[in-house]
Design a protein around this motif. Structure first.
Motif, short mmCIF file in Angstrom:
data_model
loop_
_atom_site.label_atom_id
_atom_site.label_comp_id
_atom_site.label_asym_id
_atom_site.label_seq_id
_atom_site.Cartn_x
_atom_site.Cartn_y
_atom_site.Cartn_z
N GLN A 20 55.78 -11.85 92.87
CA GLN A 20 56.32 -13.09 93.05
C GLN A 20 57.62 -13.18 93.47
OE1 GLN A 20 56.36 -16.11 89.62
NE2 GLN A 20 56.48 -17.77 91.12
N ASN A 21 58.45 -12.23 92.77
CA ASN A 21 59.73 -12.04 93.26
C ASN A 21 59.70 -11.52 94.89
OD1 ASN A 21 61.19 -12.90 90.93
ND2 ASN A 21 61.08 -11.04 90.29
N SER A 22 58.90 -10.73 95.17
CA SER A 22 59.09 -10.12 96.60
C SER A 22 58.71 -11.16 97.39
CB SER A 22 58.22 -8.96 96.68
OG SER A 22 56.71 -9.29 96.55
N HIS A 23 57.61 -11.92 97.19
CA HIS A 23 57.44 -13.16 97.96
C HIS A 23 58.28 -14.17 98.10
CE1 HIS A 23 53.33 -12.18 99.37
NE2 HIS A 23 53.13 -11.59 97.98
N TRP A 24 58.95 -14.59 97.09
CA TRP A 24 60.24 -15.52 97.09
C TRP A 24 61.60 -14.90 97.92
CZ3 TRP A 24 61.21 -20.08 96.97
CH2 TRP A 24 62.64 -20.45 97.12
N ASP A 25 61.46 -13.44 97.88
CA ASP A 25 62.61 -12.94 98.69
C ASP A 25 62.52 -13.37 100.09
OD1 ASP A 25 64.00 -12.39 96.60
OD2 ASP A 25 63.55 -10.28 96.52
N GLU A 53 54.00 -8.52 84.52
CA GLU A 53 55.33 -7.84 85.03
C GLU A 53 54.86 -7.68 86.56
OE1 GLU A 53 58.87 -6.74 85.82
OE2 GLU A 53 58.46 -7.68 83.92
N GLU A 54 53.65 -7.17 86.67
CA GLU A 54 53.15 -6.96 88.00
C GLU A 54 53.21 -8.31 88.81
OE1 GLU A 54 49.23 -5.78 90.32
OE2 GLU A 54 49.44 -5.11 88.14
N ASP A 112 50.17 -8.81 73.62
CA ASP A 112 49.23 -7.71 74.09
C ASP A 112 50.08 -6.94 75.12
OD1 ASP A 112 47.32 -6.51 75.97
OD2 ASP A 112 45.68 -7.36 74.67
N ASP A 113 50.33 -5.74 75.09
CA ASP A 113 51.02 -4.92 76.25
C ASP A 113 50.34 -4.71 77.52
OD1 ASP A 113 52.73 -4.09 74.11
OD2 ASP A 113 51.54 -2.07 73.42
N ILE A 114 48.94 -4.86 77.51
CA ILE A 114 48.17 -4.74 78.71
C ILE A 114 48.42 -6.00 79.89
CG2 ILE A 114 45.89 -4.56 79.91
CD1 ILE A 114 44.97 -2.91 77.69
N LEU A 115 48.45 -7.08 78.92
CA LEU A 115 48.74 -8.57 79.54
C LEU A 115 50.22 -8.50 79.92
CD1 LEU A 115 46.63 -10.71 77.24
CD2 LEU A 115 46.12 -9.83 79.53
N ILE A 158 47.56 -12.84 90.93
CA ILE A 158 48.07 -11.75 91.79
C ILE A 158 47.39 -11.91 93.06
CG2 ILE A 158 48.41 -9.48 91.95
CD1 ILE A 158 48.85 -8.99 88.94
N TYR A 159 45.99 -11.96 93.26
CA TYR A 159 45.39 -11.97 94.46
C TYR A 159 45.76 -13.30 95.10
CZ TYR A 159 41.56 -13.06 97.45
OH TYR A 159 40.74 -13.18 98.60
#
Length: 173
Positions: free
Chosen positions: A147-152, A141-142, A133-136, A103-104
Motif C-alpha cells: 500500500q505504501n508503494s502504491h501511495w508513493d 506487513e506485506e 497471530d504472527d502469520i497474520l 493484497i491482490y
C-alpha cells in the motif's frame, strides 16, 4: 374420532447410573430404551453447527483463489452484506485469505475504494486476532508495504499534475 391414549405422567424407568426407560414395543412387550438411543433417534430441527462448516459464496471464491470473481461478487453487495461477510471470518485461515485478497486488489489496481473500505472494516473487526497471530501480522506487513508503494506512486502523479497545472496557469498570466 377416538381420543389419544392417556400417557403416563411419569415415564417408567429402571434404576441405575444411566437413565433407562421402559417402553412398549409393537407387540406390547416391555422394552428397555437408553437415553443415548433416544438422543440418537431424535429428529430435532435445531442444527448442530459442529457438523457443518458454513461457507459463504465469497469465502468459497477466496478459498479457490478466484479473486477476480470475488471482486465482482463483493462489488455487487450492499454495505450490510459486506459487513456480514467480513464478520463471518472466524478462523485465522479465513482472515489470511481475506488479507491475500486485499493484497491482490491493491496489486491489480482493481476497485481501490472497495479495497480501502474492506481493509478498514477487516482491521476494525479482526484487529485483536491479527495482533495475536504472527502469520497474520506478516501478511498485514506485506499489505502495508504494498500500500505504501502504491501511495508513493499516486503521490508522484499528484505532484506531477500539480506542477503541470502551476506551469500552465503561469503561462497564461
Amino acid at each position: 374420532p377416538k381420543g389419544p391414549k392417556a400417557a403416563p405422567f411419569f415415564l417408567p424407568s429402571l434404576p441405575g447410573l444411566e437413565p433407562k426407560f421402559v417402553a412398549l414395543d409393537s407387540n406390547n412387550q416391555l422394552k428397555e430404551v437408553s437415553l443415548s438411543d433416544i438422543k440418537s433417534k431424535s429428529k430435532s430441527r435445531i442444527l448442530n453447527f459442529k457438523d457443518y462448516e458454513p461457507n459463504t459464496h465469497f469465502m468459497q471464491l477466496l478459498q479457490q483463489k478466484l479473486f477476480d470473481e470475488a471482486v465482482e461478487y463483493i462489488s455487487n453487495k450492499g454495505p450490510s452484506s459486506i459487513d456480514l461477510e467480513i464478520k463471518q471470518l472466524y478462523y485465522n485461515t479465513e482472515i489470511l485469505l481475506m488479507l491475500e485478497f486485499l493484497i491482490y486488489c491493491l496489486q491489480t489496481n482493481v476497485a481501490f475504494e472497495l479495497f480501502q473500505t474492506l481493509l478498514n472494516v477487516v482491521l476494525q473487526v479482526h484487529s485483536e486476532t491479527i495482533l495475536n497471530d504472527d502469520i497474520l501480522q506478516e501478511k498485514l506487513e506485506e499489505l502495508r508495504s504494498s500500500q505504501n508503494s502504491h501511495w508513493d506512486r499516486l503521490q508522484k502523479m499528484f505532484h506531477y499534475n500539480k506542477c503541470l497545472i502551476s506551469f500552465v496557469s503561469g503561462l497564461q498570466t
